[in-house]
Design a protein around this motif. Structure first.
Motif, PDB file in Angstrom:
ATOM      1  N   ASN A   1       0.826  -1.208   0.000  1.00 56.79           N
ATOM      2  CA  ASN A   1       0.000   0.000   0.000  1.00 56.79           C
ATOM      3  C   ASN A   1       0.865   1.265   0.000  1.00 56.79           C
ATOM      4  N   GLN A   2       0.358   2.312  -0.638  1.00 63.22           N
ATOM      5  CA  GLN A   2       1.030   3.616  -0.694  1.00 63.22           C
ATOM      6  C   GLN A   2       2.472   3.481  -1.206  1.00 63.22           C
ATOM      7  N   SER A   3       2.616   2.787  -2.306  1.00 62.98           N
ATOM      8  CA  SER A   3       3.950   2.564  -2.846  1.00 62.98           C
ATOM      9  C   SER A   3       3.944   2.686  -4.369  1.00 62.98           C
ATOM     10  N   ARG A   4       5.143   2.572  -4.957  1.00 60.83           N
ATOM     11  CA  ARG A   4       5.280   2.605  -6.409  1.00 60.83           C
ATOM     12  C   ARG A   4       4.487   1.497  -7.091  1.00 60.83           C
ATOM     13  N   SER A   5       4.096   0.503  -6.342  1.00 65.91           N
ATOM     14  CA  SER A   5       3.313  -0.598  -6.890  1.00 65.91           C
ATOM     15  C   SER A   5       2.008  -0.113  -7.500  1.00 65.91           C
ATOM     16  N   LEU A   6       1.569   1.074  -7.102  1.00 69.75           N
ATOM     17  CA  LEU A   6       0.348   1.643  -7.662  1.00 69.75           C
ATOM     18  C   LEU A   6       0.467   1.820  -9.175  1.00 69.75           C
TER      19      LEU A   6
ATOM     20  N   THR B   1      -1.237 -10.157  -4.236  1.00 70.31           N
ATOM     21  CA  THR B   1      -0.923 -10.444  -2.846  1.00 70.31           C
ATOM     22  C   THR B   1      -0.632  -9.104  -2.193  1.00 70.31           C
ATOM     23  N   SER B   2      -1.437  -8.747  -1.221  1.00 65.71           N
ATOM     24  CA  SER B   2      -1.384  -7.406  -0.639  1.00 65.71           C
ATOM     25  C   SER B   2      -0.570  -7.386   0.653  1.00 65.71           C
ATOM     26  N   TYR B   3       0.211  -6.320   0.816  1.00 63.46           N
ATOM     27  CA  TYR B   3       1.031  -6.114   2.013  1.00 63.46           C
ATOM     28  C   TYR B   3       0.745  -4.726   2.569  1.00 63.46           C
ATOM     29  N   GLN B   4       0.894  -4.595   3.904  1.00 65.67           N
ATOM     30  CA  GLN B   4       0.627  -3.318   4.552  1.00 65.67           C
ATOM     31  C   GLN B   4       1.883  -2.750   5.189  1.00 65.67           C
ATOM     32  N   ARG B   5       2.077  -1.460   5.026  1.00 67.30           N
ATOM     33  CA  ARG B   5       3.173  -0.783   5.724  1.00 67.30           C
ATOM     34  C   ARG B   5       2.925  -0.808   7.227  1.00 67.30           C
TER      35      ARG B   5
ATOM     36  N   THR C   1       6.303   2.747  11.663  1.00 70.48           N
ATOM     37  CA  THR C   1       7.553   3.021  10.946  1.00 70.48           C
ATOM     38  C   THR C   1       7.341   3.380   9.478  1.00 70.48           C
ATOM     39  N   ASN C   2       6.182   3.026   8.952  1.00 69.44           N
ATOM     40  CA  ASN C   2       5.846   3.226   7.536  1.00 69.44           C
ATOM     41  C   ASN C   2       6.677   2.330   6.613  1.00 69.44           C
ATOM     42  N   LEU C   3       7.373   1.358   7.187  1.00 71.22           N
ATOM     43  CA  LEU C   3       8.201   0.461   6.392  1.00 71.22           C
ATOM     44  C   LEU C   3       7.399  -0.743   5.911  1.00 71.22           C
ATOM     45  N   ALA C   4       7.898  -1.377   4.856  1.00 70.66           N
ATOM     46  CA  ALA C   4       7.263  -2.585   4.344  1.00 70.66           C
ATOM     47  C   ALA C   4       7.450  -3.725   5.349  1.00 70.66           C
ATOM     48  N   PRO C   5       6.521  -4.661   5.390  1.00 64.95           N
ATOM     49  CA  PRO C   5       6.663  -5.793   6.312  1.00 64.95           C
ATOM     50  C   PRO C   5       7.765  -6.743   5.850  1.00 64.95           C
ATOM     51  N   LYS C   6       8.337  -7.471   6.798  1.00 63.78           N
ATOM     52  CA  LYS C   6       9.398  -8.419   6.471  1.00 63.78           C
ATOM     53  C   LYS C   6       8.909  -9.530   5.545  1.00 63.78           C
ATOM     54  N   SER C   7       7.606  -9.773   5.535  1.00 59.79           N
ATOM     55  CA  SER C   7       7.059 -10.842   4.702  1.00 59.79           C
ATOM     56  C   SER C   7       7.262 -10.580   3.213  1.00 59.79           C
ATOM     57  N   LEU C   8       7.512  -9.332   2.827  1.00 61.65           N
ATOM     58  CA  LEU C   8       7.763  -9.037   1.413  1.00 61.65           C
ATOM     59  C   LEU C   8       9.067  -9.673   0.935  1.00 61.65           C
ATOM     60  N   LYS C   9       9.971  -9.960   1.858  1.00 66.89           N
ATOM     61  CA  LYS C   9      11.230 -10.598   1.472  1.00 66.89           C
ATOM     62  C   LYS C   9      11.018 -12.030   1.000  1.00 66.89           C
ATOM     63  N   GLU C  10       9.872 -12.587   1.303  1.00 68.51           N
ATOM     64  CA  GLU C  10       9.559 -13.921   0.805  1.00 68.51           C
ATOM     65  C   GLU C  10       9.276 -13.871  -0.697  1.00 68.51           C
TER      66      GLU C  10
ATOM     67  N   ASP D   1      -5.567  -0.777   1.015  1.00 65.44           N
ATOM     68  CA  ASP D   1      -4.887   0.104   1.965  1.00 65.44           C
ATOM     69  C   ASP D   1      -5.623   0.159   3.296  1.00 65.44           C
ATOM     70  N   GLU D   2      -5.359  -0.798   4.130  1.00 63.39           N
ATOM     71  CA  GLU D   2      -6.046  -0.875   5.425  1.00 63.39           C
ATOM     72  C   GLU D   2      -5.691   0.312   6.315  1.00 63.39           C
TER      73      GLU D   2
END
Length: 211
Positions: free
Chosen positions: A8-13, A29-33, A37-46, A206-207
């Motif tokens: 959410n709220q990223s260049r992915s838009l 597959t959706s991920y939330q900042r 911290t406004n950082l991406a979750p560690k799960s994106l590294k998968e 964008d939750e």
């Protein structure tokens, strides 16, 4: 099938809009900042070792970087519709604006974001650099867009998808008021059906925005 790993709220838009325009089957597959911290979750590294978005999976391969993904998808699914012909004078400008969106223009926008997040907005050097660089780049873009509906030629192209995220960032900061051609351009893009569908999907994913 295409799978987009969307933060959410990223260049992915950019890629979400492009996929809606292409009309090819895809899954998200959706991920939330992180709300703090406004950082991406560690799960994106998968999905990709860098843990950033956008990332797409297609034909068993994984690709990152929005500029590369934009060109890859267009070359595969809509080369005649969404990019100028290789032998046209517009093609070089098409590549130029794709890079401009993610390099030249993104630098001061990110610096401004980081300065504000870090609470050092009183730094005279950084503020001066950001203000001057933003004005130089936006004035150039504004002049280029004079009398134009799209950034390259007279039709929608990958360069417009790339610029769209920059313009969303600028609009949220109220930074387009002195650049009437950019403001009109952004307004025209926002009226495209696929763009509106992408914004609706972004709001759904964008939750944090709806919380």
């Amino acid at each position: 099938m295409i799978r987009l790993h969307h933060l959410n709220q990223s260049r992915s838009l950019r890629i979400l809009w492009l996929l809606e325009e292409l009309g090819e089957p895809y899954e998200v597959t959706s991920y939330q900042r992180d709300a703090k911290t406004n950082l991406a979750p560690k799960s994106l590294k998968e999905a990709h070792p860098l843990g950033k978005s956008p990332v797409i999976e297609i034909d068993g391969e994984v690709y990152a970087e929005s500029g590369a993904i934009t060109q890859l998808l267009i070359e595969r699914f809509a080369p005649e519709r969404l990019r100028p012909a290789f032998d046209s004078t517009d093609y070089g400008h098409y590549l130029e604006w794709i890079d401009f969106a993610e390099s030249s223009l993104m630098v001061p926008l990110l610096l401004e974001l980081f300065v504000n997040k870090a609470g050092v907005s009183d730094n005279e050097f950084l503020n001066g650099y950001i203000a001057q660089e933003k004005n130089n780049l936006l004035s150039y873009l504004d002049d280029t867009l004079n009398g134009k509906s799209y950034i390259v030629g007279d039709k929608l192209s990958g360069a417009d998808f790339m610029l769209s995220f920059d313009l969303i960032m600028l609009a949220k900061r109220g930074a387009l008021e002195n650049y009437p051609n950019i403001k009109e351009y952004a307004s025209k893009l926002s009226k495209i059906d696929s763009y509106q569908r992408a914004m609706d999907l972004e709001a759904k994913y964008d939750e944090n925005e709806s919380a």
